[in-house]
Scaffold this active site. Structure first.
Site, PDB file in Angstrom:
ATOM      1  N   GLU A 197       0.796  -1.227   0.000  1.00  0.00           N
ATOM      2  CA  GLU A 197       0.000   0.000   0.000  1.00  0.00           C
ATOM      3  C   GLU A 197       0.836   1.287   0.000  1.00  0.00           C
ATOM      4  O   GLU A 197       0.349   2.340   0.401  1.00  0.00           O
ATOM      5  CB  GLU A 197      -0.952  -0.006   1.198  1.00  0.00           C
ATOM      6  N   HIS A 224      -0.832   5.581   7.594  1.00  0.00           N
ATOM      7  CA  HIS A 224      -1.973   4.744   7.195  1.00  0.00           C
ATOM      8  C   HIS A 224      -2.143   3.668   8.246  1.00  0.00           C
ATOM      9  O   HIS A 224      -1.174   3.024   8.640  1.00  0.00           O
ATOM     10  CB  HIS A 224      -1.763   4.097   5.831  1.00  0.00           C
ATOM     11  N   HIS A 283      -5.122   0.828  10.454  1.00  0.00           N
ATOM     12  CA  HIS A 283      -6.400   0.126  10.529  1.00  0.00           C
ATOM     13  C   HIS A 283      -6.964   0.346  11.934  1.00  0.00           C
ATOM     14  O   HIS A 283      -7.523  -0.558  12.545  1.00  0.00           O
ATOM     15  CB  HIS A 283      -6.205  -1.366  10.216  1.00  0.00           C
ATOM     16  N   HIS A 302     -11.892  -0.399   5.996  1.00  0.00           N
ATOM     17  CA  HIS A 302     -10.455  -0.665   5.907  1.00  0.00           C
ATOM     18  C   HIS A 302      -9.681   0.059   7.033  1.00  0.00           C
ATOM     19  O   HIS A 302      -9.037  -0.598   7.834  1.00  0.00           O
ATOM     20  CB  HIS A 302      -9.986  -0.216   4.515  1.00  0.00           C
TER      21      HIS A 302
HETATM   22 ZN   LIG Z   1      -4.349  -0.788   4.826  1.00  0.00          ZN
END
Ligand SMILES: [Zn+2]
Length: 235
Positions: free
Chosen positions: A73, A92, A94, A162
């Protein structure tokens, strides 16, 4: 290099606060070349050391991988850093308490001064608008740039089903925002469980709080503890 230590610390801080699990990541724009950024190789965040950090161009091509595996990612980082010359760092994650807001249409709102940057809400990226039937991962530049577009000029964006991204004009700011976004999401769910009449920060309070929120008091302590752990693991 000092900025490598900063990034090693950032990974470990985010893991310690439960913001990134085995799959989250944080990038830092190169202080000397705005067209480059740094991101750790595919590795559990609490294990990251300086030698695990790779350099990328803004199309997310590694420059000197030497066998080190890139995270799938990474396009999140390249495309956001491309679209937002004002920011130095992207996280980034979760973040578990944030995800429910991405799937219910209940907007995240600022209810606590430490996360005033949420303001009157955050955008929510819908991957299905770009491509249907994905595994939800941002696997290429097309998905990354769509996410960057949804983020716009905001400090953070949710990613439906996500996780989320947070950005900052500095690394401490991006890390601090991620830690406090998770905590604020948890508090908002608790407040909503108690009452549907939550007294949120008003617009003037958001405006007065946000520019000062750089988490400068927390950062040196977080960084010191994280780097001590990194050093201890080397022995
Ligand atoms: Zn992710």
């Amino acid at each position: 290099m000092d900025h490598f230590d900063d990034l090693v610390a950032a990974y470990r801080i985010l893991a310690e606060y439960g913001v990134i699990d085995a799959y989250g990541h944080v990038s830092l724009r190169s202080p000397t070349n705005p067209q480059r950024y740094y991101l750790a190789r595919s590795l559990a965040p609490e294990r990251v050391q300086a030698e695990d950090i790779l350099e990328y161009d803004l199309d997310s091509n590694p420059l000197d991988a030497r066998g080190r595996e890139s995270v799938t990612e990474r396009f999140i980082h390249g495309e956001i850093l491309k679209a937002r010359p004002d920011i130095m760092a992207v996280v980034h994650n979760h973040s578990p308490s944030v995800v429910p807001f991405s799937v219910t249409g209940v907007p995240m709102r600022a209810l606590w001064h430490m996360a005033a940057f949420i303001g009157d809400g955050l955008p929510n990226w819908e991957i299905r608008d770009v491509r249907k039937g994905t595994d939800l991962l941002v696997r290429d530049a097309q998905l990354g740039s769509s996410l960057a577009k949804t983020l716009g000029a905001k400090p953070a964006a949710l990613m439906r089903g996500h996780g989320s991204v947070t950005v900052g004009e500095s690394l401490p700011r991006a890390v601090g925002r991620s830690v406090y976004l998770e905590l604020s999401a948890r508090m908002q769910m608790q407040a909503l469980a108690l009452s549907q009449k939550v007294n949120y920060l008003d617009e003037a309070e958001v405006r007065a709080s946000t520019p000062h929120q750089d988490y400068k008091r927390a950062w040196p302590m977080w960084r010191e503890k994280a780097l001590a752990r990194a050093k201890a693991e080397r022995k």
